[in-house]
Design a protein around this motif. Structure first.
Motif, short mmCIF file in Angstrom:
data_model
loop_
_atom_site.label_atom_id
_atom_site.label_comp_id
_atom_site.label_asym_id
_atom_site.label_seq_id
_atom_site.Cartn_x
_atom_site.Cartn_y
_atom_site.Cartn_z
N LEU A 186 -19.98 -9.40 -3.11
CA LEU A 186 -20.22 -9.51 -4.55
C LEU A 186 -19.15 -8.70 -5.27
O LEU A 186 -18.87 -7.55 -4.88
CB LEU A 186 -21.61 -8.97 -4.91
N SER A 212 -28.05 -9.14 -0.38
CA SER A 212 -27.13 -8.87 -1.49
C SER A 212 -27.81 -9.10 -2.84
O SER A 212 -27.61 -8.32 -3.78
CB SER A 212 -25.84 -9.68 -1.35
N ILE A 213 -28.64 -10.13 -2.91
CA ILE A 213 -29.33 -10.39 -4.18
C ILE A 213 -30.34 -9.26 -4.48
O ILE A 213 -30.44 -8.78 -5.60
CB ILE A 213 -30.04 -11.77 -4.14
N HIS A 264 -17.44 -7.60 -9.16
CA HIS A 264 -17.71 -7.52 -10.60
C HIS A 264 -16.76 -8.42 -11.37
O HIS A 264 -15.55 -8.42 -11.12
CB HIS A 264 -17.55 -6.07 -11.07
N HIS A 295 -28.30 -5.06 -11.93
CA HIS A 295 -27.40 -6.13 -12.39
C HIS A 295 -28.22 -7.29 -12.92
O HIS A 295 -29.40 -7.44 -12.60
CB HIS A 295 -26.47 -6.56 -11.24
N ALA A 330 -28.46 -6.20 -5.65
CA ALA A 330 -27.95 -6.39 -7.01
C ALA A 330 -29.07 -6.19 -8.02
O ALA A 330 -28.89 -5.54 -9.05
CB ALA A 330 -27.32 -7.78 -7.15
N ILE A 380 -25.69 -13.39 -11.44
CA ILE A 380 -24.71 -13.69 -10.39
C ILE A 380 -24.23 -15.13 -10.57
O ILE A 380 -25.04 -16.03 -10.80
CB ILE A 380 -25.31 -13.55 -8.98
N LEU A 406 -21.76 -10.67 -11.77
CA LEU A 406 -21.26 -10.55 -10.40
C LEU A 406 -20.86 -11.93 -9.90
O LEU A 406 -21.51 -12.93 -10.23
CB LEU A 406 -22.36 -9.99 -9.49
N LEU A 464 -20.46 -14.07 -6.48
CA LEU A 464 -20.84 -14.03 -5.06
C LEU A 464 -19.89 -14.90 -4.24
O LEU A 464 -19.63 -16.04 -4.59
CB LEU A 464 -22.28 -14.51 -4.88
#
Ligand SMILES: CC(C)(COP(=O)(O)OP(=O)(O)OC[C@H]1O[C@@H](n2cnc3c(N)ncnc32)[C@H](O)[C@@H]1OP(=O)(O)O)[C@@H](O)C(=O)NCCC(=O)NCCS
Length: 170
Positions: free
Chosen positions: A69, A104-105, A71, A113, A108, A116, A80, A82
């Motif tokens: 991920l 990862s989700i 920015h 955050h 985040a 994505i 973000l 991916l």
């Protein structure tokens, strides 16, 4: 006496700088030279992904999967990007991609955050909460099929107001 296990040992963990050469080889084997032309690749080029949000799958002690991920800014809002998500061909369809995605989700979301974005197959990414984006609303600087631009809200309504070109976040 126990016989040795034939099941692979799989560890999902945050990536470290030492993983980068193995991730690079995985990328080369997965996407070939065409990877350099991908819209998402070009956005990531020379920009470090977020190590707190990027994970590897260590399979029998070797890097066999990776998700990153990075920015970015969409219009004037932080988001973000991916990708790439890639699993070594010998270890596909074992749920490792799903584990990397979920991890990862989740991270985040936990780190506050909001949104994505990625370029990929809706059939694969839909179950993780990614939706197609109204055509032309979010655009990539390089060639990207609008039907493959997908977004995932990390909180209810968090995706509202995202429109424009995806840019690097320096
Ligand atoms: C796509 C990829 C990451 C999936 O990883 P994986 O560990 O094999 O995935 P999982 O085991 O979690 O999930 C497998 C399921 O996803 C499905 N799937 C895989 N690729 C798919 C795609 N492009 N579209 C729809 N479904 C897909 C499989 O058919 C399988 O379905 P099933 O569970 O009903 O049998 C892996 O195939 C890969 O590295 N592919 C090449 C790189 C790539 O295309 N990356 C994504 C774009 S950046």
């Amino acid at each position: 006496m126990h016989s040795p296990s034939l099941l692979p040992s799989i560890i999902i963990r945050p990536e470290t700088p030492a993983d980068e050469p193995a991730i690079e080889i995985l990328g080369k084997n997965t996407f070939g030279p065409g990877r350099f032309a991908r819209a998402a690749f070009r956005l990531r080029e020379g920009v470090a992904s977020d190590p707190k949000l990027s994970f590897v799958a260590e399979i029998n002690g070797r890097i066999g999967g990776s998700v990153k991920l990075t920015h970015v800014v969409i219009g004037d809002k932080r988001a973000l990007l991916l990708g790439p998500l890639m699993i070594d061909p010998a270890h596909r369809n074992m749920g490792i991609g799903r584990e990397l995605m979920n991890r990862s989700i989740l991270e985040a979301r936990l780190q506050g955050h909001r949104y994505i974005v990625l370029v990929g197959d809706f059939a694969y990414y839909g179950p993780f909460g990614f939706d197609r984006i109204e055509s032309g609303k979010i655009r990539f600087p390089g060639p990207a099929d609008p039907a493959r631009i997908l977004g995932c809200e990390l909180a209810k309504g968090a995706g509202e107001g995202y429109s424009g070109i995806v840019r690097r976040n320096y």
